[in-house]
Write a protein that holds these residues in place. Structure first.
Motif, PDB file in Angstrom:
ATOM      1  N   THR A  11      52.032  43.515  54.801  1.00 42.93           N
ATOM      2  CA  THR A  11      50.933  45.107  53.999  1.00 42.93           C
ATOM      3  C   THR A  11      51.471  44.628  53.098  1.00 42.93           C
ATOM      4  O   THR A  11      50.835  45.832  52.241  1.00 42.93           O
ATOM      5  CB  THR A  11      50.235  45.389  55.443  1.00 42.93           C
ATOM      6  OG1 THR A  11      51.075  46.730  55.506  1.00 42.93           O
ATOM      7  CG2 THR A  11      49.700  44.896  56.237  1.00 42.93           C
ATOM      8  N   SER A  12      52.737  45.332  53.004  1.00 42.15           N
ATOM      9  CA  SER A  12      52.824  46.015  51.500  1.00 42.15           C
ATOM     10  C   SER A  12      53.170  44.727  50.312  1.00 42.15           C
ATOM     11  O   SER A  12      52.729  45.701  49.452  1.00 42.15           O
ATOM     12  CB  SER A  12      54.481  47.028  51.707  1.00 42.15           C
ATOM     13  OG  SER A  12      54.135  48.110  52.752  1.00 42.15           O
ATOM     14  N   LEU A  13      53.419  43.742  50.885  1.00 40.13           N
ATOM     15  CA  LEU A  13      53.652  42.307  50.079  1.00 40.13           C
ATOM     16  C   LEU A  13      52.666  41.958  49.387  1.00 40.13           C
ATOM     17  O   LEU A  13      52.344  41.723  48.506  1.00 40.13           O
ATOM     18  CB  LEU A  13      54.750  41.576  50.922  1.00 40.13           C
ATOM     19  CG  LEU A  13      55.723  41.905  50.783  1.00 40.13           C
ATOM     20  CD1 LEU A  13      56.775  40.306  51.712  1.00 40.13           C
ATOM     21  CD2 LEU A  13      56.523  41.768  49.540  1.00 40.13           C
ATOM     22  N   TYR A  14      51.526  42.082  50.289  1.00 42.08           N
ATOM     23  CA  TYR A  14      49.841  41.920  49.654  1.00 42.08           C
ATOM     24  C   TYR A  14      49.609  42.461  48.789  1.00 42.08           C
ATOM     25  O   TYR A  14      49.227  42.228  48.069  1.00 42.08           O
ATOM     26  CB  TYR A  14      49.163  41.685  51.708  1.00 42.08           C
ATOM     27  CG  TYR A  14      47.782  40.743  51.311  1.00 42.08           C
ATOM     28  CD1 TYR A  14      47.790  39.970  50.550  1.00 42.08           C
ATOM     29  CD2 TYR A  14      47.295  42.027  50.720  1.00 42.08           C
ATOM     30  CE1 TYR A  14      46.508  39.561  50.712  1.00 42.08           C
ATOM     31  CE2 TYR A  14      45.546  40.738  50.457  1.00 42.08           C
ATOM     32  CZ  TYR A  14      45.775  39.730  51.179  1.00 42.08           C
ATOM     33  OH  TYR A  14      44.068  39.660  50.115  1.00 42.08           O
ATOM     34  N   LEU A  15      49.697  44.385  49.592  1.00 42.49           N
ATOM     35  CA  LEU A  15      48.895  44.926  48.136  1.00 42.49           C
ATOM     36  C   LEU A  15      49.931  45.534  47.391  1.00 42.49           C
ATOM     37  O   LEU A  15      49.554  45.745  46.408  1.00 42.49           O
ATOM     38  CB  LEU A  15      48.651  46.919  49.488  1.00 42.49           C
ATOM     39  CG  LEU A  15      48.009  46.205  50.671  1.00 42.49           C
ATOM     40  CD1 LEU A  15      48.255  47.636  51.459  1.00 42.49           C
ATOM     41  CD2 LEU A  15      46.660  46.276  49.872  1.00 42.49           C
ATOM     42  N   GLY A  16      50.730  45.666  47.281  1.00 44.59           N
ATOM     43  CA  GLY A  16      51.811  45.006  46.318  1.00 44.59           C
ATOM     44  C   GLY A  16      51.617  43.865  45.388  1.00 44.59           C
ATOM     45  O   GLY A  16      50.845  44.275  43.691  1.00 44.59           O
ATOM     46  N   GLY A  17      51.514  42.565  45.855  1.00 43.22           N
ATOM     47  CA  GLY A  17      51.391  41.574  44.928  1.00 43.22           C
ATOM     48  C   GLY A  17      49.156  41.628  44.168  1.00 43.22           C
ATOM     49  O   GLY A  17      49.800  41.215  43.171  1.00 43.22           O
ATOM     50  N   THR A  18      48.004  42.039  45.066  1.00 41.79           N
ATOM     51  CA  THR A  18      47.454  42.398  44.466  1.00 41.79           C
ATOM     52  C   THR A  18      46.786  43.085  43.539  1.00 41.79           C
ATOM     53  O   THR A  18      46.806  43.075  42.616  1.00 41.79           O
ATOM     54  CB  THR A  18      46.626  42.892  45.978  1.00 41.79           C
ATOM     55  OG1 THR A  18      46.429  41.724  47.258  1.00 41.79           O
ATOM     56  CG2 THR A  18      45.029  42.697  45.964  1.00 41.79           C
ATOM     57  N   PHE A  19      47.861  44.229  43.666  1.00 41.64           N
ATOM     58  CA  PHE A  19      47.666  45.583  42.703  1.00 41.64           C
ATOM     59  C   PHE A  19      48.203  45.022  41.344  1.00 41.64           C
ATOM     60  O   PHE A  19      47.960  45.183  40.365  1.00 41.64           O
ATOM     61  CB  PHE A  19      48.787  46.155  43.364  1.00 41.64           C
ATOM     62  CG  PHE A  19      48.802  47.427  41.756  1.00 41.64           C
ATOM     63  CD1 PHE A  19      47.869  48.384  41.248  1.00 41.64           C
ATOM     64  CD2 PHE A  19      49.873  47.480  41.507  1.00 41.64           C
ATOM     65  CE1 PHE A  19      47.539  49.325  40.795  1.00 41.64           C
ATOM     66  CE2 PHE A  19      49.941  48.170  40.297  1.00 41.64           C
ATOM     67  CZ  PHE A  19      48.370  49.312  40.220  1.00 41.64           C
ATOM     68  N   LEU A  20      49.863  44.017  41.338  1.00 37.88           N
ATOM     69  CA  LEU A  20      50.078  43.602  39.984  1.00 37.88           C
ATOM     70  C   LEU A  20      49.374  42.107  39.820  1.00 37.88           C
ATOM     71  O   LEU A  20      49.327  42.190  38.505  1.00 37.88           O
ATOM     72  CB  LEU A  20      51.534  42.590  40.864  1.00 37.88           C
ATOM     73  CG  LEU A  20      52.768  43.386  41.137  1.00 37.88           C
ATOM     74  CD1 LEU A  20      53.856  43.552  41.450  1.00 37.88           C
ATOM     75  CD2 LEU A  20      52.705  44.388  39.952  1.00 37.88           C
ATOM     76  N   TYR A  21      48.246  41.763  40.415  1.00 41.80           N
ATOM     77  CA  TYR A  21      48.256  40.612  40.131  1.00 41.80           C
ATOM     78  C   TYR A  21      46.242  41.441  39.386  1.00 41.80           C
ATOM     79  O   TYR A  21      46.091  40.724  38.430  1.00 41.80           O
ATOM     80  CB  TYR A  21      46.754  39.892  40.687  1.00 41.80           C
ATOM     81  CG  TYR A  21      46.052  38.646  40.425  1.00 41.80           C
ATOM     82  CD1 TYR A  21      45.767  38.224  39.993  1.00 41.80           C
ATOM     83  CD2 TYR A  21      44.411  38.735  41.030  1.00 41.80           C
ATOM     84  CE1 TYR A  21      45.652  36.817  39.041  1.00 41.80           C
ATOM     85  CE2 TYR A  21      43.549  38.240  40.565  1.00 41.80           C
ATOM     86  CZ  TYR A  21      43.815  37.120  39.466  1.00 41.80           C
ATOM     87  OH  TYR A  21      42.510  36.695  39.208  1.00 41.80           O
ATOM     88  N   TYR A  22      45.971  42.381  39.904  1.00 37.45           N
ATOM     89  CA  TYR A  22      44.676  43.330  39.035  1.00 37.45           C
ATOM     90  C   TYR A  22      45.600  43.712  38.219  1.00 37.45           C
ATOM     91  O   TYR A  22      44.511  43.921  37.285  1.00 37.45           O
ATOM     92  CB  TYR A  22      44.484  44.168  39.979  1.00 37.45           C
ATOM     93  CG  TYR A  22      43.532  45.308  39.553  1.00 37.45           C
ATOM     94  CD1 TYR A  22      42.105  45.171  39.399  1.00 37.45           C
ATOM     95  CD2 TYR A  22      43.967  46.669  39.266  1.00 37.45           C
ATOM     96  CE1 TYR A  22      40.803  46.247  38.960  1.00 37.45           C
ATOM     97  CE2 TYR A  22      43.526  47.383  38.093  1.00 37.45           C
ATOM     98  CZ  TYR A  22      41.465  47.244  38.299  1.00 37.45           C
ATOM     99  OH  TYR A  22      41.193  48.263  37.816  1.00 37.45           O
ATOM    100  N   LYS A  23      46.344  44.421  37.835  1.00 34.50           N
ATOM    101  CA  LYS A  23      47.164  44.375  36.398  1.00 34.50           C
ATOM    102  C   LYS A  23      46.299  43.534  35.766  1.00 34.50           C
ATOM    103  O   LYS A  23      46.346  43.404  34.031  1.00 34.50           O
ATOM    104  CB  LYS A  23      48.506  45.416  36.279  1.00 34.50           C
ATOM    105  CG  LYS A  23      48.115  46.585  37.651  1.00 34.50           C
ATOM    106  CD  LYS A  23      47.365  47.398  36.411  1.00 34.50           C
ATOM    107  CE  LYS A  23      48.557  48.964  36.373  1.00 34.50           C
ATOM    108  NZ  LYS A  23      47.528  49.602  35.341  1.00 34.50           N
TER     109      LYS A  23
END
Length: 60
Positions: A11-23
């Protein structure tokens, strides 16, 4: 390895990747295309895994 740790890692990887894609999408002016339901579900799993690690209970 405890299941809570595995859920926390994924879940950390998913949320981190989502945040990076959002930025990245915000910087490039692109549309952010993630569904809020999936993000909410993953965030709830993240919180449950942290709570399970702190209390020592296995929720999954």
């Amino acid at each position: 390895m405890n299941v809570n740790y595995l859920v926390l890692i994924f879940t950390s990887l998913y949320l981190g990747g989502t945040f990076l894609y959002y930025k990245y999408a915000k910087k490039k002016g692109m549309e952010f295309r993630y569904k809020p339901f999936y993000l909410l579900a993953v965030a709830i799993l993240f919180v449950l895994s942290i709570y399970g690690i702190i209390t020592g209970k296995q929720f999954f």
